[in-house]
Design a protein around this motif. Structure first.
Motif, PDB file in Angstrom:
ATOM      1  N   ILE A   2       0.777  -1.401   0.058  1.00 60.47           N
ATOM      2  CA  ILE A   2       0.179   0.436  -0.150  1.00 60.47           C
ATOM      3  C   ILE A   2       0.669   0.973  -0.009  1.00 60.47           C
ATOM      4  CG2 ILE A   2      -1.907   1.420   1.067  1.00 60.47           C
ATOM      5  CD1 ILE A   2      -2.803  -1.521   2.362  1.00 60.47           C
ATOM      6  N   ILE A   3       1.090   2.061  -0.856  1.00 54.30           N
ATOM      7  CA  ILE A   3       1.826   3.389  -0.184  1.00 54.30           C
ATOM      8  C   ILE A   3       0.489   4.112  -0.848  1.00 54.30           C
ATOM      9  CG2 ILE A   3       3.367   4.503  -2.560  1.00 54.30           C
ATOM     10  CD1 ILE A   3       3.035   2.383  -4.187  1.00 54.30           C
ATOM     11  N   GLY A   4       0.882   5.474   0.174  1.00 55.64           N
ATOM     12  CA  GLY A   4      -0.073   6.634   0.439  1.00 55.64           C
ATOM     13  C   GLY A   4      -1.180   6.049   2.048  1.00 55.64           C
ATOM     14  N   ASN A   5      -1.774   7.162   1.680  1.00 56.19           N
ATOM     15  CA  ASN A   5      -3.284   6.751   2.600  1.00 56.19           C
ATOM     16  C   ASN A   5      -4.352   6.603   2.104  1.00 56.19           C
ATOM     17  OD1 ASN A   5      -5.194   7.609   4.436  1.00 56.19           O
ATOM     18  ND2 ASN A   5      -4.184   8.713   6.221  1.00 56.19           N
ATOM     19  N   VAL A   6      -5.108   5.600   1.449  1.00 53.04           N
ATOM     20  CA  VAL A   6      -5.760   5.406   1.121  1.00 53.04           C
ATOM     21  C   VAL A   6      -7.519   5.862   1.809  1.00 53.04           C
ATOM     22  CG1 VAL A   6      -7.901   3.141   0.485  1.00 53.04           C
ATOM     23  CG2 VAL A   6      -5.265   2.773   0.386  1.00 53.04           C
ATOM     24  N   GLN A   7      -7.725   6.062   2.998  1.00 50.95           N
ATOM     25  CA  GLN A   7      -8.602   6.409   4.054  1.00 50.95           C
ATOM     26  C   GLN A   7      -8.675   8.338   2.840  1.00 50.95           C
ATOM     27  OE1 GLN A   7      -8.086   5.334   7.515  1.00 50.95           O
ATOM     28  NE2 GLN A   7      -7.962   3.422   6.844  1.00 50.95           N
ATOM     29  N   GLN A   8      -7.425   8.890   3.315  1.00 52.28           N
ATOM     30  CA  GLN A   8      -7.356  10.447   2.815  1.00 52.28           C
ATOM     31  C   GLN A   8      -6.951   9.858   1.052  1.00 52.28           C
ATOM     32  OE1 GLN A   8      -4.670  11.772   5.400  1.00 52.28           O
ATOM     33  NE2 GLN A   8      -5.233  11.789   7.719  1.00 52.28           N
ATOM     34  N   ALA A   9      -6.940   9.762   0.732  1.00 53.10           N
ATOM     35  CA  ALA A   9      -6.516   9.858  -0.860  1.00 53.10           C
ATOM     36  C   ALA A   9      -8.241  10.284  -1.492  1.00 53.10           C
ATOM     37  CB  ALA A   9      -6.149   8.797  -1.860  1.00 53.10           C
ATOM     38  N   LEU A 114      -9.693  -2.371   2.255  1.00 54.93           N
ATOM     39  CA  LEU A 114      -9.236  -0.761   2.393  1.00 54.93           C
ATOM     40  C   LEU A 114     -10.127   0.054   0.936  1.00 54.93           C
ATOM     41  CD1 LEU A 114      -5.484  -0.350   3.421  1.00 54.93           C
ATOM     42  CD2 LEU A 114      -7.477   0.588   4.584  1.00 54.93           C
ATOM     43  N   VAL A 115     -10.054  -1.400   0.327  1.00 54.19           N
ATOM     44  CA  VAL A 115     -10.824  -0.510  -1.378  1.00 54.19           C
ATOM     45  C   VAL A 115     -12.311  -0.509  -1.189  1.00 54.19           C
ATOM     46  CG1 VAL A 115     -11.057  -1.615  -3.315  1.00 54.19           C
ATOM     47  CG2 VAL A 115      -9.021  -1.281  -2.257  1.00 54.19           C
ATOM     48  N   ALA A 140     -12.080  -9.694  -6.645  1.00 56.58           N
ATOM     49  CA  ALA A 140     -11.861  -9.506  -5.243  1.00 56.58           C
ATOM     50  C   ALA A 140     -12.874  -8.484  -4.479  1.00 56.58           C
ATOM     51  CB  ALA A 140     -10.625  -8.237  -4.913  1.00 56.58           C
ATOM     52  N   PRO A 141     -13.295  -9.023  -3.160  1.00 54.95           N
ATOM     53  CA  PRO A 141     -14.086  -8.653  -2.501  1.00 54.95           C
ATOM     54  C   PRO A 141     -13.946  -7.400  -2.173  1.00 54.95           C
ATOM     55  CG  PRO A 141     -12.821  -9.988  -1.025  1.00 54.95           C
ATOM     56  CD  PRO A 141     -12.193 -10.000  -2.633  1.00 54.95           C
ATOM     57  N   CYS A 142     -14.008  -6.639  -2.855  1.00 53.32           N
ATOM     58  CA  CYS A 142     -14.416  -5.233  -2.845  1.00 53.32           C
ATOM     59  C   CYS A 142     -15.313  -3.933  -3.189  1.00 53.32           C
ATOM     60  CB  CYS A 142     -12.875  -4.382  -3.551  1.00 53.32           C
ATOM     61  SG  CYS A 142     -11.541  -4.929  -3.454  1.00 53.32           S
ATOM     62  N   GLU A 143     -16.311  -4.668  -3.713  1.00 56.79           N
ATOM     63  CA  GLU A 143     -17.908  -4.500  -4.316  1.00 56.79           C
ATOM     64  C   GLU A 143     -17.776  -3.867  -4.976  1.00 56.79           C
ATOM     65  OE1 GLU A 143     -19.766  -3.503  -0.860  1.00 56.79           O
ATOM     66  OE2 GLU A 143     -19.689  -5.256   0.325  1.00 56.79           O
TER      67      GLU A 143
END
Length: 181
Positions: A2-9, A114-115, A140-143
């Motif tokens: 993971i590169i960076g902050n997924v929640q803030q991106a 996260l996704v 993948a289970p990401c919806e």
């Protein structure tokens, strides 16, 4: 990885897996590099897309990402862009070649979660860009398929450049609009 902050991106790139070169081991010796990896893995609020940081310009990751994001870095300052983008790898381990597995590893569940949270986030209108392995990501289970309005794909998934020529009509502008928010 993971590169960076997924929640803030505002924009999240989905890739297949980080490649491997012997010189990746040297990258670990660059001052601050491991700290940025840790911040990203923990999704610390201070995590940024560290491969846009010039102090890492000699790393393989920087060399790989810089040309692929040049259409964005030409318009947005790299230090600001680094706070607005993130990348999640489908298979988070470095390898010279991806080998498809029958089952997901338990550690992939963290990335998928996260996704999934990013896709379901209705308050922040995130854009998800599948750079590689479109079908793997949709399976993948990401919806992802439940939110097609948020998911973009590159024209040529073997060529992971985020550019006018490799995005569908209007998609690069959607990415830039999300980055301006």
């Amino acid at each position: 990885a993971i590169i960076g902050n997924v929640q803030q991106a505002s924009v999240i790139f989905l890739a297949l897996n980080p490649g491997f070169k012997c010189t990746d081991i040297d990258d670990q010796k660059v001052k601050g590099f491991k700290d940025h990896i840790q911040l990203s893995l923990c999704q610390d609020p201070k995590a940024t897309f560290y491969f846009l940081d010039e102090k890492f310009q000699n790393t393989n990751g920087y060399k790989w990402w810089a040309p692929r994001l040049s259409s964005l870095t030409s318009e947005f300052r790299p230090d600001l862009l680094a706070k607005k983008i993130a990348c999640v790898q489908y298979f988070p381990y470095h390898s010279t070649k991806y080998l498809r597995r029958r089952n997901h590893l338990p550690s992939q569940g963290y990335s998928f979660d996260l996704v999934k949270r990013a896709v379901k986030d209705v308050k922040n209108k995130k854009i998800i860009v599948i750079m590689r392995s479109i079908q793997l990501w949709h399976d993948a289970p990401c919806e992802l398929s439940k939110h097609p309005e948020k998911v973009l794909t590159l024209r040529n998934p073997r060529c992971a450049y985020v550019s006018e020529g490799n995005t569908k009509l209007g998609d690069l502008e959607k990415i830039k609009k999300a980055l301006r928010r």
